[in-house]
Scaffold this motif. Sequence first.
Motif, PDB file in Angstrom:
ATOM      1  N   GLY A 198       0.833  -1.197   0.000  1.00 15.96           N
ATOM      2  CA  GLY A 198       0.000   0.000   0.000  1.00 15.96           C
ATOM      3  C   GLY A 198       0.861   1.237   0.000  1.00 15.96           C
ATOM      4  N   GLU A 199       0.308   2.362   0.499  1.00 12.56           N
ATOM      5  CA  GLU A 199       1.066   3.607   0.491  1.00 12.56           C
ATOM      6  C   GLU A 199       0.527   4.569   1.533  1.00 12.56           C
ATOM      7  OE1 GLU A 199       0.646   5.652  -3.188  1.00 12.56           O
ATOM      8  OE2 GLU A 199      -1.511   5.320  -3.305  1.00 12.56           O
ATOM      9  N   TRP A 200       1.391   5.523   1.913  1.00  9.50           N
ATOM     10  CA  TRP A 200       1.003   6.584   2.833  1.00  9.50           C
ATOM     11  C   TRP A 200       0.275   7.680   2.068  1.00  9.50           C
ATOM     12  CZ3 TRP A 200       1.196   6.281   7.988  1.00  9.50           C
ATOM     13  CH2 TRP A 200       2.052   5.340   8.564  1.00  9.50           C
ATOM     14  N   MET A 201      -0.746   8.236   2.743  1.00  8.19           N
ATOM     15  CA  MET A 201      -1.511   9.329   2.159  1.00  8.19           C
ATOM     16  C   MET A 201      -1.551  10.484   3.152  1.00  8.19           C
ATOM     17  SD  MET A 201      -4.690   7.105   0.654  1.00  8.19           S
ATOM     18  CE  MET A 201      -4.384   5.697  -0.439  1.00  8.19           C
ATOM     19  N   GLY A 202      -1.521  11.721   2.646  1.00  3.70           N
ATOM     20  CA  GLY A 202      -1.550  12.886   3.519  1.00  3.70           C
ATOM     21  C   GLY A 202      -0.161  13.348   3.882  1.00  3.70           C
ATOM     22  N   GLU A 203      -0.101  14.290   4.795  1.00  4.65           N
ATOM     23  CA  GLU A 203       1.167  14.913   5.168  1.00  4.65           C
ATOM     24  C   GLU A 203       1.363  14.916   6.677  1.00  4.65           C
ATOM     25  OE1 GLU A 203       3.426  15.912   3.081  1.00  4.65           O
ATOM     26  OE2 GLU A 203       2.252  15.635   1.242  1.00  4.65           O
ATOM     27  N   GLY A 204       2.630  14.891   7.101  1.00  2.18           N
ATOM     28  CA  GLY A 204       2.992  15.056   8.501  1.00  2.18           C
ATOM     29  C   GLY A 204       2.317  14.067   9.422  1.00  2.18           C
ATOM     30  N   ASP A 205       1.873  14.587  10.581  1.00  2.00           N
ATOM     31  CA  ASP A 205       1.242  13.742  11.584  1.00  2.00           C
ATOM     32  C   ASP A 205      -0.154  13.293  11.187  1.00  2.00           C
ATOM     33  OD1 ASP A 205       3.488  14.024  13.115  1.00  2.00           O
ATOM     34  OD2 ASP A 205       2.667  15.638  14.371  1.00  2.00           O
ATOM     35  N   GLU A 206      -0.694  13.842  10.094  1.00  3.98           N
ATOM     36  CA  GLU A 206      -2.047  13.486   9.658  1.00  3.98           C
ATOM     37  C   GLU A 206      -2.048  12.349   8.646  1.00  3.98           C
ATOM     38  OE1 GLU A 206      -4.680  14.888  10.983  1.00  3.98           O
ATOM     39  OE2 GLU A 206      -3.407  16.189  12.228  1.00  3.98           O
ATOM     40  N   ARG A 207      -0.906  11.901   8.219  1.00  2.00           N
ATOM     41  CA  ARG A 207      -0.885  10.908   7.143  1.00  2.00           C
ATOM     42  C   ARG A 207      -1.386   9.548   7.623  1.00  2.00           C
ATOM     43  NH1 ARG A 207       5.226   8.917   5.915  1.00  2.00           N
ATOM     44  NH2 ARG A 207       5.900   8.512   8.057  1.00  2.00           N
ATOM     45  N   ILE A 208      -1.977   8.826   6.679  1.00  2.00           N
ATOM     46  CA  ILE A 208      -2.564   7.511   6.929  1.00  2.00           C
ATOM     47  C   ILE A 208      -2.062   6.545   5.870  1.00  2.00           C
ATOM     48  CG2 ILE A 208      -4.727   6.191   6.956  1.00  2.00           C
ATOM     49  CD1 ILE A 208      -6.137   8.656   8.005  1.00  2.00           C
ATOM     50  N   TRP A 209      -1.718   5.327   6.306  1.00  3.18           N
ATOM     51  CA  TRP A 209      -1.299   4.284   5.360  1.00  3.18           C
ATOM     52  C   TRP A 209      -2.496   3.397   5.045  1.00  3.18           C
ATOM     53  CZ3 TRP A 209      -1.112  -0.927   4.581  1.00  3.18           C
ATOM     54  CH2 TRP A 209      -0.177  -1.415   3.658  1.00  3.18           C
ATOM     55  N   ARG A 210      -2.737   3.131   3.779  1.00  2.53           N
ATOM     56  CA  ARG A 210      -3.831   2.250   3.371  1.00  2.53           C
ATOM     57  C   ARG A 210      -3.312   1.216   2.384  1.00  2.53           C
ATOM     58  NH1 ARG A 210      -7.062   7.178   3.351  1.00  2.53           N
ATOM     59  NH2 ARG A 210      -8.583   7.084   5.070  1.00  2.53           N
ATOM     60  N   GLY A 211      -3.758  -0.004   2.576  1.00  2.00           N
ATOM     61  CA  GLY A 211      -3.339  -1.086   1.688  1.00  2.00           C
ATOM     62  C   GLY A 211      -3.860  -2.425   2.166  1.00  2.00           C
ATOM     63  N   ASP A 212      -3.060  -3.481   1.972  1.00  2.00           N
ATOM     64  CA  ASP A 212      -3.452  -4.841   2.338  1.00  2.00           C
ATOM     65  C   ASP A 212      -2.268  -5.579   2.947  1.00  2.00           C
ATOM     66  OD1 ASP A 212      -6.203  -5.106   0.994  1.00  2.00           O
ATOM     67  OD2 ASP A 212      -4.931  -4.495  -0.683  1.00  2.00           O
ATOM     68  N   TRP A 213      -2.564  -6.491   3.848  1.00  2.00           N
ATOM     69  CA  TRP A 213      -1.588  -7.502   4.238  1.00  2.00           C
ATOM     70  C   TRP A 213      -1.739  -8.666   3.267  1.00  2.00           C
ATOM     71  CZ3 TRP A 213      -3.142 -12.057   7.556  1.00  2.00           C
ATOM     72  CH2 TRP A 213      -2.101 -13.000   7.614  1.00  2.00           C
ATOM     73  N   VAL A 214      -0.636  -9.065   2.651  1.00  2.00           N
ATOM     74  CA  VAL A 214      -0.633 -10.186   1.711  1.00  2.00           C
ATOM     75  C   VAL A 214       0.162 -11.322   2.327  1.00  2.00           C
ATOM     76  CG1 VAL A 214      -0.039 -10.959  -0.611  1.00  2.00           C
ATOM     77  CG2 VAL A 214      -0.769  -8.594  -0.234  1.00  2.00           C
ATOM     78  N   ASP A 215      -0.482 -12.459   2.533  1.00  2.00           N
ATOM     79  CA  ASP A 215       0.157 -13.641   3.114  1.00  2.00           C
ATOM     80  C   ASP A 215       0.709 -14.506   1.993  1.00  2.00           C
ATOM     81  OD1 ASP A 215       0.969 -15.848   4.494  1.00  2.00           O
ATOM     82  OD2 ASP A 215      -0.978 -16.325   5.369  1.00  2.00           O
TER      83      ASP A 215
END
Length: 396
Positions: free
Chosen positions: A88-105
Motif C-alpha cells: 500500500g502507500e502513505w496518504m496525507g502529510e505530517g502527523d495526519e498521514r494515513i497508510w492504506r493497503g493490504d496484508w498479503v500472506d
Amino acid sequence: MAAKINILFAAVSTAVLLMLGCATAVNKKGESPMYLATFSLDDSTTVDVLVSLRQDDLVFMNGKERVLMRSVSGGGYSVPVFGGALVGEWMGEGDERIWRGDWVDSLRIKEYRVPLEIAPIKNKIARGGNEENSVWDTDLGKLKMVQKGDSIAATFLTSTGDYRYQAGEINPETSRFKIGNFDGVHLFSFEGTIKQDSIVNGVFKSGTHYTTNWSGVRSTTNRVDWSAIQEWNPQSNVFIEGVNSGGEREVWTRERLRESGYKVLVVDVMGTWCPNCMDEARLLTELCEDYPEMIVVSMAFERSVGEEALERIADFKEEMRLPWEVLLGGTANKRIADSTLSFMGGVKSFPTTAFIPVEGDPVIHSGFSGPATGGSYEEEVVFFRNTIESLIRESR
C-alpha cells in the motif's frame, strides 16, 4: 509433565496495557508517534494492533512482542520470518498521514489479502484501575487474562502450544471484550462477554478464512489436563530422512550420531509457517551455545513443495539465524510427518521435539508453550535443559 501444569501469564507493563485499551495514552514530546493498525476481517470485525514508527520501518506491538516490518520501495513493508508483505502507500502529510493497503500472506497457495489501515492515535486519555487477573477454561484452551481499566492482555494455552500475545479492550458497561494480534502469519480476533463466572457469545476469527463460536467458565485452578510427553515407538528404528539445502537426500541414524561425536541429537519437527515453531527455534538456538555436545536438526513440513519449499526454508533459516541444518520433510500435514518419523509415536502438533541419545530411549515432547505464557514457558526452558543435560550425562 510439570511444565504443562502451572500457567503463569507473562507480566505486561502498565504502560503497554494502557496503550492497548480504547483509552490510549498520548505520547510524550520527543517519543515516536503511535499508530493503530486496523485489519478489516469483514464488514463487522476488525483487529486493532498498536504500531510505532522506527525511522522508515513499522513496529507492530503484541504485548511484549515486537514485530519489525521493514520499509521497501513503493511504500510497502516486508513481513519478517514468515514472508508476505504490507502492500500500500502513505496518504496525507505530517502527523495526519494515513497508510492504506493490504496484508498479503505469501504462505498460502491462493492469494490472501486482508485490508489494512494504519492511522495516528490522538486525543486519548489513559484510564487506570487495579490490575485484575483471571483464568478461564474455554473451548479454545486455558485462557489467562490480565485486566487493567478497560485494557486486557491475554493468552490461550492449548495442548499443542499457545495463541501467543493477545491484547485489546473491554467495555466496562457491557463487559464485552475484544482482543487480538498480528504476528506476521496469524491474524486473530477473539470476542466474548463476561457474565458473572462465564464467558458467553464468544466468537473467534482467524483472518478472513475461519470463524467459530466459543465459551468458557471461570477456573479455580491453573492446572491443565494434558501432558506434553508422549511415548516413542520402540518398534521403529530411529531414522530421520529429508532433503537438505543442496537438494540432496540426508539421513540421520543412531549410527551417524555415534560417528559424529555428539552425545544428543535434537530433532525439531516444525514448519516455517508456525509461530510456536519460531518460538521453540529461538530457545534451541540459545541452548546450542550452552551444550556443545548436542546437535540440532530441523525437519520442516511446508505448505509449498520442491524448490519453492527449499527457498522458503533457506529464507527462514537466514532470518532466524539458525546454526543447524533444516531438512525438508514433506508437506505440512501431521499424518505425513508421522509416517516420515514413525519412531516418535505420533506427530500430534507442530512443533514436536525428539531428544535422542546415543544409547537409550528418546524423549518425545509435543507442542511448545512460548514466552507469552510466562511461567509455562520458563518451565519449558527448565525441561529442555534438564532433558539435554540428563541425556548427555548418560551418554558419557
